[in-house]
Design a protein around this motif. Structure first.
Motif, mmCIF file in Angstrom:
data_model
loop_
_atom_site.group_PDB
_atom_site.id
_atom_site.type_symbol
_atom_site.label_atom_id
_atom_site.label_comp_id
_atom_site.label_asym_id
_atom_site.label_seq_id
_atom_site.Cartn_x
_atom_site.Cartn_y
_atom_site.Cartn_z
ATOM 1 N N HIS A 36 3.497 14.507 22.749
ATOM 2 C CA HIS A 36 4.000 15.251 23.899
ATOM 3 C C HIS A 36 4.649 16.564 23.443
ATOM 4 O O HIS A 36 4.384 17.630 24.015
ATOM 5 N N ILE A 37 5.470 16.516 22.407
ATOM 6 C CA ILE A 37 6.133 17.716 21.904
ATOM 7 C C ILE A 37 5.095 18.714 21.423
ATOM 8 O O ILE A 37 5.169 19.916 21.706
ATOM 9 N N GLU A 39 1.991 19.024 22.413
ATOM 10 C CA GLU A 39 1.309 19.597 23.571
ATOM 11 C C GLU A 39 2.184 20.617 24.288
ATOM 12 O O GLU A 39 1.708 21.668 24.703
ATOM 13 N N VAL A 40 3.461 20.309 24.423
ATOM 14 C CA VAL A 40 4.384 21.234 25.083
ATOM 15 C C VAL A 40 4.499 22.528 24.278
ATOM 16 O O VAL A 40 4.426 23.625 24.836
ATOM 17 N N ARG A 43 1.313 24.602 24.613
ATOM 18 C CA ARG A 43 1.295 25.328 25.897
ATOM 19 C C ARG A 43 2.304 26.475 25.901
ATOM 20 O O ARG A 43 2.013 27.572 26.375
ATOM 21 N N LEU A 44 3.490 26.206 25.376
ATOM 22 C CA LEU A 44 4.547 27.215 25.345
ATOM 23 C C LEU A 44 4.100 28.450 24.568
ATOM 24 O O LEU A 44 4.190 29.582 25.067
ATOM 25 N N ASN A 131 13.422 26.888 24.965
ATOM 26 C CA ASN A 131 12.072 27.368 24.677
ATOM 27 C C ASN A 131 12.029 28.874 24.448
ATOM 28 O O ASN A 131 11.377 29.352 23.524
#
Length: 161
Positions: A36-37, A39-40, A43-44, A131
């Motif tokens: 999950h991290i 993927e985040v 995307r970020l 972020n």
């Protein structure tokens, strides 16, 4: 691991390629959390104009960096194969990669931990982080470009020690 480089606005492009990032992820008991991290972060950084490449572990990340040297390496501290600290040390020991900026994300290092200085990382960001702050820091590392790390810590403007 994530390797990054940002894309310049159209008005200031000078035949620069899209920045590349590597993000190795851990596998095992918290594989879903690391996935999950990853993927985040993918995307970020993609959304912020970076070209992102990921790797499933530290060994794969090192091989990928040797095949296609990135502009910046962003790695988690806890990974299988090579930890983020070991990956950074391996990058510093490789003459073809030694000047690549490396940043480590960690939920376990404390400020002043001697392992941070020993890693020769440009920076260590403690989780949780904002972020925007992380993107700004990685963009700054990409803008700074490759630089010396193996002579003295003072050569790296972001030295984590």
């Amino acid at each position: 691991m994530v390797c990054c480089r940002h894309v310049l606005p159209a008005a200031s492009r000078r035949r620069r390629r899209r920045p590349r990032c590597f993000w190795p992820r851990a596998v095992g008991h918290d594989r879903c959390a690391h996935l999950h991290i990853r993927e985040v972060l993918h995307r970020l950084f993609t959304g912020a104009g970076f070209s992102v490449q990921t790797a499933p572990d530290g060994h794969t990340a090192l091989r990928a960096a040797r095949r296609h040297p990135p502009d910046v390496v962003l790695t988690d501290l806890d990974m299988p194969g090579l930890t983020g600290l070991q990956l950074c040390q391996a990058i510093r020991a490789d003459p073809t990669l030694s000047d690549i900026p490396v940043a480590i994300l960690s939920g376990g290092l404390q400020p002043g931990d001697p392992r941070a200085a020993d890693s020769q990382a440009c920076g260590i960001w403690l989780k949780p982080f904002h972020n925007n702050d992380l993107v700004t820091a990685v963009r700054h590392l990409a803008d700074l470009g490759h630089h010396l790390h193996n002579i003295t810590p003072a050569h790296c403007p972001f030295h984590a020690g």
